[in-house]
Every structure is written in structure tokens, then in C-alpha cells.
Design a protein around this motif. Structure first.
Motif, PDB file in Angstrom:
ATOM      1  N   MET A   1       1.963   2.651 -10.818  1.00  6.71           N
ATOM      2  CA  MET A   1       1.888   1.206 -10.590  1.00  6.71           C
ATOM      3  C   MET A   1       1.601   0.958  -9.106  1.00  6.71           C
ATOM      4  N   PRO A   2       0.577   0.133  -8.799  1.00  5.59           N
ATOM      5  CA  PRO A   2       0.282  -0.160  -7.393  1.00  5.59           C
ATOM      6  C   PRO A   2       1.431  -0.891  -6.716  1.00  5.59           C
ATOM      7  N   THR A   3       1.568  -0.683  -5.419  1.00  3.65           N
ATOM      8  CA  THR A   3       2.589  -1.367  -4.639  1.00  3.65           C
ATOM      9  C   THR A   3       2.134  -2.785  -4.320  1.00  3.65           C
ATOM     10  N   PHE A   4       3.087  -3.632  -3.900  1.00  4.78           N
ATOM     11  CA  PHE A   4       2.725  -4.989  -3.469  1.00  4.78           C
ATOM     12  C   PHE A   4       1.700  -4.921  -2.344  1.00  4.78           C
ATOM     13  N   GLU A   5       1.886  -3.983  -1.420  1.00  2.00           N
ATOM     14  CA  GLU A   5       0.966  -3.872  -0.285  1.00  2.00           C
ATOM     15  C   GLU A   5      -0.445  -3.558  -0.771  1.00  2.00           C
ATOM     16  N   GLU A   6      -0.569  -2.693  -1.770  1.00  2.00           N
ATOM     17  CA  GLU A   6      -1.891  -2.351  -2.312  1.00  2.00           C
ATOM     18  C   GLU A   6      -2.505  -3.536  -3.047  1.00  2.00           C
ATOM     19  N   ILE A   7      -1.681  -4.276  -3.774  1.00  5.19           N
ATOM     20  CA  ILE A   7      -2.189  -5.422  -4.536  1.00  5.19           C
ATOM     21  C   ILE A   7      -2.627  -6.558  -3.620  1.00  5.19           C
ATOM     22  N   ALA A  85      -8.798   5.781 -18.620  1.00  2.97           N
ATOM     23  CA  ALA A  85      -7.907   6.749 -17.971  1.00  2.97           C
ATOM     24  C   ALA A  85      -8.472   7.235 -16.641  1.00  2.97           C
ATOM     25  N   ASP A  86      -9.797   7.448 -16.583  1.00  5.28           N
ATOM     26  CA  ASP A  86     -10.415   7.987 -15.369  1.00  5.28           C
ATOM     27  C   ASP A  86     -11.843   7.462 -15.253  1.00  5.28           C
ATOM     28  N   PRO A  87     -12.075   6.464 -14.384  1.00  5.50           N
ATOM     29  CA  PRO A  87     -13.432   5.924 -14.246  1.00  5.50           C
ATOM     30  C   PRO A  87     -14.463   6.963 -13.802  1.00  5.50           C
ATOM     31  N   HIS A 114     -14.373   1.980  -8.772  1.00  2.00           N
ATOM     32  CA  HIS A 114     -14.956   0.912  -9.586  1.00  2.00           C
ATOM     33  C   HIS A 114     -16.338   1.304 -10.112  1.00  2.00           C
ATOM     34  N   ARG A 115     -16.548   1.017 -11.376  1.00  2.00           N
ATOM     35  CA  ARG A 115     -17.868   1.102 -11.995  1.00  2.00           C
ATOM     36  C   ARG A 115     -18.155  -0.273 -12.591  1.00  2.00           C
ATOM     37  N   GLY A 130      -9.412   2.344 -13.271  1.00  2.00           N
ATOM     38  CA  GLY A 130      -8.348   3.171 -13.818  1.00  2.00           C
ATOM     39  C   GLY A 130      -7.053   2.391 -13.903  1.00  2.00           C
ATOM     40  N   PRO A 131      -6.060   2.921 -14.611  1.00  2.00           N
ATOM     41  CA  PRO A 131      -4.809   2.189 -14.829  1.00  2.00           C
ATOM     42  C   PRO A 131      -3.987   1.958 -13.564  1.00  2.00           C
ATOM     43  N   GLU A 132      -4.243   2.705 -12.504  1.00  2.00           N
ATOM     44  CA  GLU A 132      -3.496   2.544 -11.260  1.00  2.00           C
ATOM     45  C   GLU A 132      -4.202   1.636 -10.261  1.00  2.00           C
TER      46      GLU A 132
END
Length: 195
Positions: A1-7, A85-87, A114-115, A130-132
Motif C-alpha cells: 500500500m502506498p504511503t500518504f507521502e507517495e500518494i 499484477a505487473d505492468p 504506467h502504460r 500495478g497494485p502498489e
């Protein structure tokens, strides 16, 4: 799960990276049209097709962007976020999507892998992450905020209409409305306690 900082981090494209798979697309005139109540149904049909050809490889298929916000004027282009799962494993999803008419146009390793695949008719931008990736969270938060905040929906629509004059293509249009987009993002992130 991304962090707040990443989001909450606003990310610009890497200027040294050429994202175009087969060169930039031909220039298109940006046209903003009134909200079309058929857009959600169009998305549903497209999503059904994507899920049918990808099966379990399609972890999530979400309607994002302006066509996902009732009442918001937009380009007549449905934006879809596809989570896989994996772009980077393009053989696991690109050929199946090509069978539906999608064309891989953008590959951005530096931007969360990103694709983007494009469908010509109806016009679709299919964004693959991807999911992350924090981008899928950002896109949903922005969509949901505009659905619930008519003042920012109106602000964004004004920004879109003001971004059309000035020439250039879609990328130029996107740059001209970026300040307002980031202003709205910052407001919604503060409201969510993320800043």
C-alpha cells in the motif's frame, strides 16, 4: 500500500524519457462537450470486455477521469484505470487487449511503470498500473472529490474550458490545467488528513 507521502506527491514526467511506443500520436483538437449520461454505460460495456479477455489478470477496472463525474463537461474520451499484477509484463495483457482494438501508445517506466493503451472507437484511454501504484488511489480520490464537491467540479470545468484556447495538442491542454488540478488535489488531501 502506498504511503500518504507517495500518494500526495505531485510527479512530473521524466523529461529525458520518451514515453511514446510508436512516436507521438497525431495532433488532435481538444473539444469539451457537455456531460453525457451515457458515459457510465459505455464504461461498463468496455470494462466487461476488458474483464472477459483478461480474466483474473484484470485485478481492478475503474472508471476515472471527467467522464466518471456526473455533470462535468469533458472530452468525449472514457478514461479507465486497469490494475494488473505487473505492468512490465506486457505479454500478460497487451495481446488480449489488442484483440479488442486497443493499441499500446505510452510506456513510462519512471512514472509507476504506467502504460496507456488507446482505443479509437469509442475513444478510450486505458491506463495500466500495478497494485502498489499511488496513481490509482489519486485518480479515484480526485473523481470522488469532484462527485461530492460541486464548487471544485465547477472550478475544474472552468479550468478545462480555459485550457482549450492556446493551440497545441492534448499534452499542452493538460499542462495548462495542471495548476488547478494540483490545487484541488491539495485541498482533498488536506481534507483527508494526508497533508
Amino acid at each position: 500500500m502506498p504511503t500518504f507521502e507517495e500518494i500526495t506527491r505531485h510527479t512530473d514526467p521524466d523529461p529525458t524519457e520518451n514515453p511514446w511506443v510508436d512516436g507521438p500520436p497525431r495532433a488532435e483538437t481538444v473539444v469539451i462537450v457537455a456531460y453525457d449520461p451515457r458515459w457510465p454505460d459505455r464504461f461498463q460495456l468496455l470494462a466487461n470486455d476488458i474483464r472477459a479477455v483478461l480474466g483474473e489478470a484484470a485485478l481492478e477496472v475503474e472508471h476515472v477521469g471527467s467522464t466518471a463525474v456526473a455533470g462535468l463537461a469533458a472530452k468525449d474520451v472514457v478514461d479507465i484505470d486497469l490494475t494488473v499484477a505487473d505492468p512490465t509484463d506486457e505479454p500478460s495483457y497487451v495481446p488480449a487487449l489488442e484483440a479488442l482494438g486497443y493499441v499500446l501508445t505510452v510506456r513510462e517506466p519512471s512514472f509507476h511503470e504506467h502504460r496507456c493503451l488507446r482505443l479509437g472507437e469509442p475513444r478510450v484511454n486505458l491506463h495500466v498500473f500495478g497494485p502498489e501504484s499511488p496513481e490509482i488511489i489519486r485518480h479515484r480520490m480526485f473523481r470522488d472529490w469532484l462527485r461530492e464537491h460541486p464548487e471544485d467540479r465547477a472550478l475544474y470545468e472552468r479550468a478545462k474550458r480555459e485550457a482549450v484556447p492556446g493551440g497545441g495538442g492534448v499534452m499542452d491542454y493538460n499542462i495548462r490545467k495542471q495548476r488547478v488540478i494540483r490545487e484541488i488535489y491539495d485541498r482533498l488531501f488536506r481534507a483527508a488528513g494526508m497533508l
